[in-house]
Scaffold this active site. Structure first.
Site, mmCIF file in Angstrom:
data_model
loop_
_atom_site.group_PDB
_atom_site.id
_atom_site.type_symbol
_atom_site.label_atom_id
_atom_site.label_comp_id
_atom_site.label_asym_id
_atom_site.label_seq_id
_atom_site.Cartn_x
_atom_site.Cartn_y
_atom_site.Cartn_z
ATOM 1 N N SER A 75 0.864 -1.189 0.000
ATOM 2 C CA SER A 75 0.000 0.000 0.000
ATOM 3 C C SER A 75 0.894 1.230 0.000
ATOM 4 C CB SER A 75 -0.850 -0.009 1.280
ATOM 5 O OG SER A 75 -1.488 1.236 1.490
ATOM 6 N N TYR B 36 -2.400 -1.227 10.404
ATOM 7 C CA TYR B 36 -2.339 -1.340 8.938
ATOM 8 C C TYR B 36 -1.004 -0.810 8.416
ATOM 9 C CZ TYR B 36 -4.039 -1.030 4.091
ATOM 10 O OH TYR B 36 -4.214 -1.180 2.732
HETATM 11 P P1 NAD Z 1 -11.546 -5.986 -0.138
HETATM 12 O O1 NAD Z 1 -12.158 -5.857 1.209
HETATM 13 O O2 NAD Z 1 -12.381 -5.781 -1.341
HETATM 14 O O3 NAD Z 1 -10.810 -7.364 -0.318
HETATM 15 C C1 NAD Z 1 -10.125 -7.994 0.698
HETATM 16 C C2 NAD Z 1 -10.067 -9.454 0.364
HETATM 17 O O4 NAD Z 1 -9.409 -10.129 1.434
HETATM 18 C C3 NAD Z 1 -11.463 -10.064 0.216
HETATM 19 O O5 NAD Z 1 -11.461 -11.005 -0.824
HETATM 20 C C4 NAD Z 1 -11.663 -10.750 1.555
HETATM 21 O O6 NAD Z 1 -12.572 -11.841 1.465
HETATM 22 C C5 NAD Z 1 -10.240 -11.202 1.838
HETATM 23 N N1 NAD Z 1 -10.007 -11.518 3.236
HETATM 24 C C6 NAD Z 1 -10.245 -10.762 4.329
HETATM 25 N N2 NAD Z 1 -9.933 -11.449 5.435
HETATM 26 C C7 NAD Z 1 -9.465 -12.649 5.032
HETATM 27 C C8 NAD Z 1 -9.006 -13.802 5.703
HETATM 28 N N3 NAD Z 1 -8.966 -13.864 7.048
HETATM 29 N N4 NAD Z 1 -8.626 -14.857 4.959
HETATM 30 C C9 NAD Z 1 -8.693 -14.837 3.604
HETATM 31 N N5 NAD Z 1 -9.136 -13.774 2.919
HETATM 32 C C10 NAD Z 1 -9.521 -12.695 3.632
HETATM 33 O O7 NAD Z 1 -10.313 -4.962 -0.124
HETATM 34 P P2 NAD Z 1 -9.297 -4.492 -1.265
HETATM 35 O O8 NAD Z 1 -9.337 -3.017 -1.286
HETATM 36 O O9 NAD Z 1 -9.509 -5.239 -2.500
HETATM 37 O O10 NAD Z 1 -7.921 -4.894 -0.574
HETATM 38 C C11 NAD Z 1 -7.068 -5.907 -1.082
HETATM 39 C C12 NAD Z 1 -5.655 -5.607 -0.641
HETATM 40 O O11 NAD Z 1 -5.235 -4.371 -1.223
HETATM 41 C C13 NAD Z 1 -5.493 -5.467 0.870
HETATM 42 O O12 NAD Z 1 -4.292 -6.061 1.281
HETATM 43 C C14 NAD Z 1 -5.433 -3.966 1.056
HETATM 44 O O13 NAD Z 1 -4.735 -3.599 2.197
HETATM 45 C C15 NAD Z 1 -4.695 -3.547 -0.214
HETATM 46 N N6 NAD Z 1 -4.865 -2.145 -0.576
HETATM 47 C C16 NAD Z 1 -6.091 -1.647 -0.863
HETATM 48 C C17 NAD Z 1 -6.190 -0.290 -1.207
HETATM 49 C C18 NAD Z 1 -7.503 0.331 -1.562
HETATM 50 O O14 NAD Z 1 -7.562 1.557 -1.658
HETATM 51 N N7 NAD Z 1 -8.550 -0.431 -1.790
HETATM 52 C C19 NAD Z 1 -5.048 0.523 -1.229
HETATM 53 C C20 NAD Z 1 -3.833 -0.034 -0.914
HETATM 54 C C21 NAD Z 1 -3.742 -1.381 -0.597
#
Ligand code: NAD
Length: 260
Positions: free
Chosen positions: A142, A155
């Site tokens: 991130s 985080y």
């Molecule tokens: P999201 O909530 O849409 O997806 C998260 C995924 O992780 C989902 O598929 C969920 O089912 C899964 N998950 C959660 N807990 C879990 C567990 N215990 N075991 C297995 N799977 C689990 O969120 P996202 O935005 O798609 O985030 C995905 C990644 O990207 C994360 O690591 C997040 O930190 C990172 N990220 C997101 C953003 C953003 O702005 N959306 C920015 C930077 C980084």
């Protein structure tokens, strides 16, 4: 149409029934990779999603339930995959609170899912990659792996940890045909971000629109969210021959956030 440069490879994407993980799964499959998708749930929809990905992209796709907060499940996911040429550590959750009020169980859960899971899956996947003679580890960190924001202690700590783990993985595999890098997205409008908006509205006393424009995208000079397709495209690039000598580094997809 994307060239199918990943035909014959198997990609395991953690946390891929939604958001960025699903976007990355689509992009890798579009490039020809067979898929193992994952989350902690085990519903008919999860398995149907794998079938849909397979049919849409002409690859094989399997859904494997595993809770990324549990070391045993992380390692079992790789074992059940059987083959893991591309490992995308993506599962992640968020919780927002000042440090004195930060619930201990949330701290432990975020460190387990956002950081420790990548250690466990990587430990299980590297022997398979070495045996196959090729491997790519792509960690979804991130902008918060490179910078900080208040109220996101667990985080930010976990994501900085993912960047460090990526560097160590790269050094330990430097003489193998294996690379490891971290993608550092800025804000991407996915369910994890939607879920933060009410907390941020409360913390800042702002409307939804103001939280998006003045809190979230205020850090993103482009003024736009990044998209899951852009993160997917970056992952495919890291798996392409052009990236063979790119290892142990971060690629920001953040509209200029970390240039500030
Ligand atoms: P999201 O909530 O849409 O997806 C998260 C995924 O992780 C989902 O598929 C969920 O089912 C899964 N998950 C959660 N807990 C879990 C567990 N215990 N075991 C297995 N799977 C689990 O969120 P996202 O935005 O798609 O985030 C995905 C990644 O990207 C994360 O690591 C997040 O930190 C990172 N990220 C997101 C953003 C953003 O702005 N959306 C920015 C930077 C980084």
């Amino acid at each position: 149409m994307t060239e199918r440069i990943l035909a014959g490879k198997t990609a395991v994407v953690t946390g891929s029934n939604s958001g960025i993980g699903l976007g990355v799964a689509h992009a890798l499959a579009r490039a020809g990779a067979d898929l193992v998708i994952n989350s902690f749930t085990d519903t008919a929809e999860d398995h149907a999603l794998a079938e849909k990905l397979a049919a849409e992209h002409g690859v094989t796709a399997r859904y494997v339930q595993a809770d990324m907060s549990k070391a045993g499940d992380c390692r079992a996911l790789i074992e059940k995959a059987g083959r893991c040429d591309i490992l995308v550590n993506n599962a992640g959750i968020q919780h927002v609170a000042p440090i004195p009020d930060f619930p201990v169980e949330k701290w432990d859960q975020i460190i387990a899912i956002n950081l420790s899971s990548a250690f466990h899956t990587t430990a299980a996947a590297l022997p398979l990659m070495r045996a196959a003679g090729w491997g790519r580890v792509v960690n979804i960190a991130s902008a918060h792996g490179l910078t900080a924001s208040p109220f996101k202690s667990a985080y930010v700590a976990a994501k900085h940890g993912v960047v460090g783990l990526s560097k160590v993985t790269a050094l330990e595999t430097a003489t193998d045909p294996i690379t490891c890098n971290a993608i550092c997205p800025g804000y991407v409008l996915t369910p994890i971000i939607e879920a933060q908006i009410p907390d941020q509205m409360k913390t800042h006393g702002m409307s939804r629109e103001d939280v998006i424009a003045k809190v979230m995208l205020q850090r993103q000079p482009s003024g736009d969210f990044a998209t899951v397709d852009q993160i997917g495209g970056t992952a495919v690039f890291l798996c392409s021959p052009a990236a063979d000598q790119i290892t142990g580094t971060t690629i920001s997809v953040d509209g200029g956030w970390t240039a500030l």
